[in-house]
Motif scaffolding. Structure first.
Motif, PDB file in Angstrom:
ATOM      1  N   GLY A   1     -13.153 -25.677  -0.024  1.00 20.86           N
ATOM      2  CA  GLY A   1     -13.477 -26.259  -1.045  1.00 20.86           C
ATOM      3  C   GLY A   1     -12.544 -26.310  -2.128  1.00 20.86           C
ATOM      4  O   GLY A   1     -11.246 -25.564  -2.160  1.00 20.86           O
ATOM      5  N   ASN A   2     -12.825 -26.754  -3.354  1.00 18.06           N
ATOM      6  CA  ASN A   2     -12.027 -26.630  -4.517  1.00 18.06           C
ATOM      7  C   ASN A   2     -11.567 -25.235  -4.798  1.00 18.06           C
ATOM      8  O   ASN A   2     -12.583 -24.421  -5.155  1.00 18.06           O
ATOM      9  CB  ASN A   2     -12.256 -27.629  -5.445  1.00 18.06           C
ATOM     10  N   CYS A   3     -10.426 -25.150  -5.775  1.00 17.34           N
ATOM     11  CA  CYS A   3     -10.215 -23.786  -6.324  1.00 17.34           C
ATOM     12  C   CYS A   3     -11.202 -23.748  -7.790  1.00 17.34           C
ATOM     13  O   CYS A   3     -11.364 -24.842  -8.290  1.00 17.34           O
ATOM     14  CB  CYS A   3      -8.781 -23.496  -6.698  1.00 17.34           C
ATOM     15  N   LEU A   4     -11.307 -22.628  -8.248  1.00 12.97           N
ATOM     16  CA  LEU A   4     -11.871 -22.578  -9.666  1.00 12.97           C
ATOM     17  C   LEU A   4     -10.652 -22.603 -10.527  1.00 12.97           C
ATOM     18  O   LEU A   4      -9.684 -22.542 -10.123  1.00 12.97           O
ATOM     19  CB  LEU A   4     -12.518 -21.038  -9.747  1.00 12.97           C
ATOM     20  N   ASN A   5     -11.127 -23.239 -11.571  1.00 13.35           N
ATOM     21  CA  ASN A   5     -10.129 -23.368 -12.833  1.00 13.35           C
ATOM     22  C   ASN A   5      -9.874 -22.037 -13.590  1.00 13.35           C
ATOM     23  O   ASN A   5     -10.744 -22.143 -14.715  1.00 13.35           O
ATOM     24  CB  ASN A   5     -10.046 -24.692 -13.257  1.00 13.35           C
ATOM     25  N   PRO A   6      -8.904 -21.276 -13.585  1.00 16.38           N
ATOM     26  CA  PRO A   6      -8.960 -20.012 -14.516  1.00 16.38           C
ATOM     27  C   PRO A   6      -8.607 -20.507 -15.954  1.00 16.38           C
ATOM     28  O   PRO A   6      -8.805 -19.728 -16.767  1.00 16.38           O
ATOM     29  CB  PRO A   6      -7.737 -19.162 -13.863  1.00 16.38           C
ATOM     30  N   HIS A   7      -8.329 -21.731 -16.249  1.00 19.19           N
ATOM     31  CA  HIS A   7      -8.091 -21.970 -17.642  1.00 19.19           C
ATOM     32  C   HIS A   7      -9.015 -23.142 -18.121  1.00 19.19           C
ATOM     33  O   HIS A   7      -8.762 -23.503 -19.477  1.00 19.19           O
ATOM     34  CB  HIS A   7      -6.471 -22.601 -17.684  1.00 19.19           C
ATOM     35  N   GLY A   8     -10.080 -23.331 -17.191  1.00 20.57           N
ATOM     36  CA  GLY A   8     -11.026 -24.535 -18.005  1.00 20.57           C
ATOM     37  C   GLY A   8     -12.071 -23.706 -18.544  1.00 20.57           C
ATOM     38  O   GLY A   8     -12.287 -22.640 -18.777  1.00 20.57           O
ATOM     39  N   ALA A   9     -12.872 -24.584 -19.072  1.00 19.09           N
ATOM     40  CA  ALA A   9     -14.111 -23.776 -20.049  1.00 19.09           C
ATOM     41  C   ALA A   9     -15.260 -23.121 -19.452  1.00 19.09           C
ATOM     42  O   ALA A   9     -15.583 -22.266 -19.846  1.00 19.09           O
ATOM     43  CB  ALA A   9     -14.740 -25.163 -20.821  1.00 19.09           C
ATOM     44  N   GLU A  10     -15.208 -23.541 -18.242  1.00 20.73           N
ATOM     45  CA  GLU A  10     -16.054 -22.486 -17.151  1.00 20.73           C
ATOM     46  C   GLU A  10     -15.762 -20.946 -17.096  1.00 20.73           C
ATOM     47  O   GLU A  10     -16.540 -20.111 -16.888  1.00 20.73           O
ATOM     48  CB  GLU A  10     -16.394 -23.106 -16.089  1.00 20.73           C
ATOM     49  N   ALA A  11     -14.289 -20.947 -17.318  1.00 20.96           N
ATOM     50  CA  ALA A  11     -13.940 -19.262 -17.525  1.00 20.96           C
ATOM     51  C   ALA A  11     -14.271 -18.547 -18.519  1.00 20.96           C
ATOM     52  O   ALA A  11     -14.305 -17.398 -18.446  1.00 20.96           O
ATOM     53  CB  ALA A  11     -12.402 -19.238 -17.109  1.00 20.96           C
ATOM     54  N   ASP A  12     -14.817 -19.185 -19.455  1.00 21.39           N
ATOM     55  CA  ASP A  12     -15.245 -18.379 -20.744  1.00 21.39           C
ATOM     56  C   ASP A  12     -17.002 -18.567 -21.101  1.00 21.39           C
ATOM     57  O   ASP A  12     -17.507 -17.925 -22.150  1.00 21.39           O
ATOM     58  CB  ASP A  12     -14.527 -18.835 -21.913  1.00 21.39           C
TER      59      ASP A  12
ATOM     60  N   ALA B   1     -22.576 -22.029 -12.471  1.00 17.84           N
ATOM     61  CA  ALA B   1     -22.586 -23.073 -11.996  1.00 17.84           C
ATOM     62  C   ALA B   1     -21.518 -23.414 -11.123  1.00 17.84           C
ATOM     63  O   ALA B   1     -21.679 -24.009 -10.009  1.00 17.84           O
ATOM     64  CB  ALA B   1     -22.833 -24.471 -12.998  1.00 17.84           C
ATOM     65  N   ILE B   2     -20.265 -23.286 -11.654  1.00 11.49           N
ATOM     66  CA  ILE B   2     -19.238 -23.264 -10.756  1.00 11.49           C
ATOM     67  C   ILE B   2     -18.932 -22.439  -9.591  1.00 11.49           C
ATOM     68  O   ILE B   2     -18.716 -22.884  -8.655  1.00 11.49           O
ATOM     69  CB  ILE B   2     -17.945 -23.434 -11.714  1.00 11.49           C
ATOM     70  N   VAL B   3     -19.231 -21.379  -9.867  1.00  6.28           N
ATOM     71  CA  VAL B   3     -19.215 -20.288  -8.767  1.00  6.28           C
ATOM     72  C   VAL B   3     -20.392 -20.533  -7.863  1.00  6.28           C
ATOM     73  O   VAL B   3     -19.992 -20.486  -6.623  1.00  6.28           O
ATOM     74  CB  VAL B   3     -19.180 -18.863  -9.223  1.00  6.28           C
ATOM     75  N   ALA B   4     -21.576 -21.030  -8.260  1.00  5.50           N
ATOM     76  CA  ALA B   4     -22.533 -21.217  -7.121  1.00  5.50           C
ATOM     77  C   ALA B   4     -22.264 -22.366  -6.374  1.00  5.50           C
ATOM     78  O   ALA B   4     -22.319 -22.237  -5.260  1.00  5.50           O
ATOM     79  CB  ALA B   4     -23.925 -21.532  -7.978  1.00  5.50           C
ATOM     80  N   ASP B   5     -21.823 -23.569  -6.971  1.00  7.06           N
ATOM     81  CA  ASP B   5     -21.061 -24.599  -6.074  1.00  7.06           C
ATOM     82  C   ASP B   5     -20.231 -24.085  -5.261  1.00  7.06           C
ATOM     83  O   ASP B   5     -20.091 -24.307  -3.945  1.00  7.06           O
ATOM     84  CB  ASP B   5     -20.594 -25.792  -6.854  1.00  7.06           C
ATOM     85  N   ALA B   6     -19.164 -23.497  -5.709  1.00 12.11           N
ATOM     86  CA  ALA B   6     -18.153 -23.000  -4.620  1.00 12.11           C
ATOM     87  C   ALA B   6     -18.628 -22.022  -3.650  1.00 12.11           C
ATOM     88  O   ALA B   6     -18.123 -21.985  -2.580  1.00 12.11           O
ATOM     89  CB  ALA B   6     -17.014 -22.188  -5.432  1.00 12.11           C
ATOM     90  N   ALA B   7     -19.242 -21.138  -4.033  1.00 12.43           N
ATOM     91  CA  ALA B   7     -20.152 -20.265  -3.173  1.00 12.43           C
ATOM     92  C   ALA B   7     -20.802 -20.924  -2.091  1.00 12.43           C
ATOM     93  O   ALA B   7     -20.738 -20.691  -0.733  1.00 12.43           O
ATOM     94  CB  ALA B   7     -20.768 -19.148  -3.637  1.00 12.43           C
ATOM     95  N   GLN B   8     -21.728 -21.802  -2.357  1.00 12.72           N
ATOM     96  CA  GLN B   8     -22.377 -22.471  -1.451  1.00 12.72           C
ATOM     97  C   GLN B   8     -21.608 -23.350  -0.512  1.00 12.72           C
ATOM     98  O   GLN B   8     -21.768 -23.429   0.862  1.00 12.72           O
ATOM     99  CB  GLN B   8     -23.294 -23.507  -2.368  1.00 12.72           C
ATOM    100  N   GLU B   9     -20.650 -23.953  -1.152  1.00 14.78           N
ATOM    101  CA  GLU B   9     -19.498 -24.758  -0.064  1.00 14.78           C
ATOM    102  C   GLU B   9     -18.874 -23.956   0.892  1.00 14.78           C
ATOM    103  O   GLU B   9     -18.974 -24.211   1.957  1.00 14.78           O
ATOM    104  CB  GLU B   9     -18.547 -25.558  -1.001  1.00 14.78           C
ATOM    105  N   THR B  10     -18.464 -22.572   0.462  1.00 21.08           N
ATOM    106  CA  THR B  10     -17.633 -21.617   1.400  1.00 21.08           C
ATOM    107  C   THR B  10     -18.757 -21.384   2.430  1.00 21.08           C
ATOM    108  O   THR B  10     -18.294 -21.185   3.447  1.00 21.08           O
ATOM    109  CB  THR B  10     -17.170 -20.638   0.489  1.00 21.08           C
ATOM    110  N   VAL B  11     -19.785 -20.821   2.028  1.00 15.33           N
ATOM    111  CA  VAL B  11     -20.741 -20.281   2.974  1.00 15.33           C
ATOM    112  C   VAL B  11     -21.190 -21.183   4.017  1.00 15.33           C
ATOM    113  O   VAL B  11     -21.064 -21.106   5.268  1.00 15.33           O
ATOM    114  CB  VAL B  11     -22.081 -19.489   2.428  1.00 15.33           C
ATOM    115  N   SER B  12     -21.559 -22.441   3.480  1.00 14.69           N
ATOM    116  CA  SER B  12     -22.182 -23.511   4.236  1.00 14.69           C
ATOM    117  C   SER B  12     -20.974 -23.981   5.221  1.00 14.69           C
ATOM    118  O   SER B  12     -21.381 -24.238   6.533  1.00 14.69           O
ATOM    119  CB  SER B  12     -22.631 -24.630   3.797  1.00 14.69           C
ATOM    120  N   GLU B  13     -19.793 -24.063   4.651  1.00 11.09           N
ATOM    121  CA  GLU B  13     -18.639 -24.844   5.737  1.00 11.09           C
ATOM    122  C   GLU B  13     -17.908 -23.727   6.616  1.00 11.09           C
ATOM    123  O   GLU B  13     -17.778 -24.210   7.682  1.00 11.09           O
ATOM    124  CB  GLU B  13     -17.604 -25.589   4.600  1.00 11.09           C
ATOM    125  N   ARG B  14     -18.102 -22.622   6.243  1.00 10.87           N
ATOM    126  CA  ARG B  14     -17.298 -21.547   7.057  1.00 10.87           C
ATOM    127  C   ARG B  14     -18.197 -21.038   7.856  1.00 10.87           C
ATOM    128  O   ARG B  14     -18.003 -20.712   9.131  1.00 10.87           O
ATOM    129  CB  ARG B  14     -16.760 -20.620   6.196  1.00 10.87           C
TER     130      ARG B  14
END
Length: 164
Positions: free
Chosen positions: A69-80, A87-100
């Motif tokens: 999946g997509n990378c997390l944006n270290p400079h985006g609003a979600e980083a702070d 929400a962003i990390v949950a989406d990324a975690a779910q995608e990684t676990v489901s797909e891998r």
């Protein structure tokens, strides 16, 4: 700078390097341990940029370093912002676990369906669509990070598992 054919070597993010994502990932790792206890905790994996003027890429990865999946944006609003980070990390975690791992994650113990993160009254929760064939209602199963607090539903007709 790397040559186009060179792939930068990924590294595991240092504790505290991305504090909001660390906190979010800790909650998701609780859910992973509760639902897939054979899996090692997820990690933040950092890929250096190909060019010095680009930011590094951060991914949610399995313990073996695989991600999807997509990378997390270290400079985006979600980083702070803790809620956005979760929400962003949950989406990324779910995608990684489901797909891998080639399986839905997490799965609703009541309906056997994959759940999705959804904001419910200001709290990110795992949401299940319910049983559509039986017209069972959609529902919130648990807050993200709280799947370990649920008691598994009883077996039909009070039957116990063999050996119980």
């Amino acid at each position: 700078m790397h040559a186009p054919s060179d792939h930068p070597e990924p590294r595991r993010a240092c504790p505290g390097e991305y504090p909001m994502w660390d906190q979010a990932l800790a909650l998701l790792n609780r859910d992973l341990a509760a639902t897939l206890p054979e899996q090692e905790p997820l990690q933040l994996l950092v890929l250096p940029p190909y060019a010095s003027d680009q930011p590094e890429n951060v991914y949610v990865a399995l313990s073996n370093g695989e991600w999807h999946g997509n990378c997390l944006n270290p400079h985006g609003a979600e980083a702070d912002d803790p809620a956005s980070a979760l929400a962003i990390v949950a989406d990324a975690a779910q995608e990684t676990v489901s797909e891998r791992l080639w399986q839905a994650w997490p799965v609703c113990a009541e309906h056997g369906l994959g759940m999705h993160p959804r904001d419910t009254d200001g709290q990110l929760s795992w949401w299940c669509a319910g049983e559509r064939l039986r017209r069972g209602p959609a529902h919130v199963r648990a807050a993200v990070g709280a799947l370990d607090t649920l008691v598994r539903p009883g077996r039909p007709n009070g039957k116990s598992r063999p050996g119980s």
